[in-house]
Design a protein around this motif. Structure first.
Motif, mmCIF file in Angstrom:
data_model
loop_
_atom_site.group_PDB
_atom_site.id
_atom_site.type_symbol
_atom_site.label_atom_id
_atom_site.label_comp_id
_atom_site.label_asym_id
_atom_site.label_seq_id
_atom_site.Cartn_x
_atom_site.Cartn_y
_atom_site.Cartn_z
ATOM 1 N N LYS A 70 32.171 10.792 -20.554
ATOM 2 C CA LYS A 70 33.565 11.199 -20.767
ATOM 3 C C LYS A 70 34.377 11.010 -19.488
ATOM 4 O O LYS A 70 33.944 11.365 -18.402
ATOM 5 N N GLY A 71 35.553 10.433 -19.653
ATOM 6 C CA GLY A 71 36.423 10.193 -18.513
ATOM 7 C C GLY A 71 36.128 8.914 -17.766
ATOM 8 O O GLY A 71 36.911 8.506 -16.898
ATOM 9 N N ARG A 72 35.004 8.278 -18.075
ATOM 10 C CA ARG A 72 34.630 7.021 -17.399
ATOM 11 C C ARG A 72 34.601 5.828 -18.349
ATOM 12 O O ARG A 72 34.907 4.711 -17.946
ATOM 13 N N PHE A 73 34.205 6.055 -19.586
ATOM 14 C CA PHE A 73 34.071 4.979 -20.574
ATOM 15 C C PHE A 73 35.164 5.123 -21.635
ATOM 16 O O PHE A 73 35.566 6.228 -21.991
ATOM 17 N N THR A 74 35.600 3.993 -22.167
ATOM 18 C CA THR A 74 36.584 3.973 -23.244
ATOM 19 C C THR A 74 36.153 2.973 -24.301
ATOM 20 O O THR A 74 35.891 1.801 -23.985
ATOM 21 N N ASN B 106 33.890 2.361 -16.410
ATOM 22 C CA ASN B 106 34.352 2.496 -15.035
ATOM 23 C C ASN B 106 33.500 3.525 -14.297
ATOM 24 O O ASN B 106 32.800 4.321 -14.917
ATOM 25 N N SER B 107 33.605 3.500 -12.980
ATOM 26 C CA SER B 107 32.863 4.449 -12.140
ATOM 27 C C SER B 107 31.398 4.498 -12.544
ATOM 28 O O SER B 107 30.811 5.574 -12.713
ATOM 29 N N LEU B 108 30.801 3.350 -12.673
ATOM 30 C CA LEU B 108 29.420 3.271 -13.142
ATOM 31 C C LEU B 108 28.471 3.923 -12.156
ATOM 32 O O LEU B 108 28.675 3.881 -10.932
#
Length: 128
Positions: free
Chosen positions: A67-71, A86-88
């Motif tokens: 949550k908050g990193r993937f879309t 993102n932010s992997l």
């Protein structure tokens, strides 16, 4: 049956980004109510849900870990499902699969066992 082909995996450093794509054929968005999802399977572990979407009602599910990193998103015109990551983190390392299932209008399944059609997977490796 839906044919699904994933692409976009690769190796990145922690903090980096990737966008996975899943091209669907044998089915046209909008013909039926559907759920679409991204799942992942780290080495030696069970497959787990990452994000799923019901485009008919605009509802999406995300695992707490992403949550908050993937879309998750889909493009009707291109019959393609996406996962923007993102932010992997190194713990995101896994084989990523897209999946599909026919659903009722208000359904959104989040577990792998609920999905019928699967792609072959694309590997994501995140190094620290």
């Amino acid at each position: 049956q839906v044919r699904l082909v994933e692409s976009g995996g690769g190796s990145v450093q922690a903090g980096g980004s990737l966008r996975l794509s899943c091209a669907a054929s044998g089915y046209t968005y909008g013909n039926s109510y559907m759920n679409w999802g991204w799942f992942r399977q780290p080495p030696g572990e069970a497959r787990e849900g990452v994000a799923t979407i019901n485009p008919s009602i605009g509802s999406a599910y995300y695992a707490d870990s992403v949550k908050g990193r993937f879309t998750i998103s889909q493009d009707n015109a291109k019959n393609t499902l996406y996962l923007e990551m993102n932010s992997l983190k190194p713990e995101d390392t896994a084989m990523y699969y897209c999946a599909a299932r026919r659903a009722l209008l208000y359904e959104l399944a989040t577990t792998p066992s609920a999905y019928n059609d699967w792609g072959q997977g694309t590997q994501v490796t995140v190094s620290s």
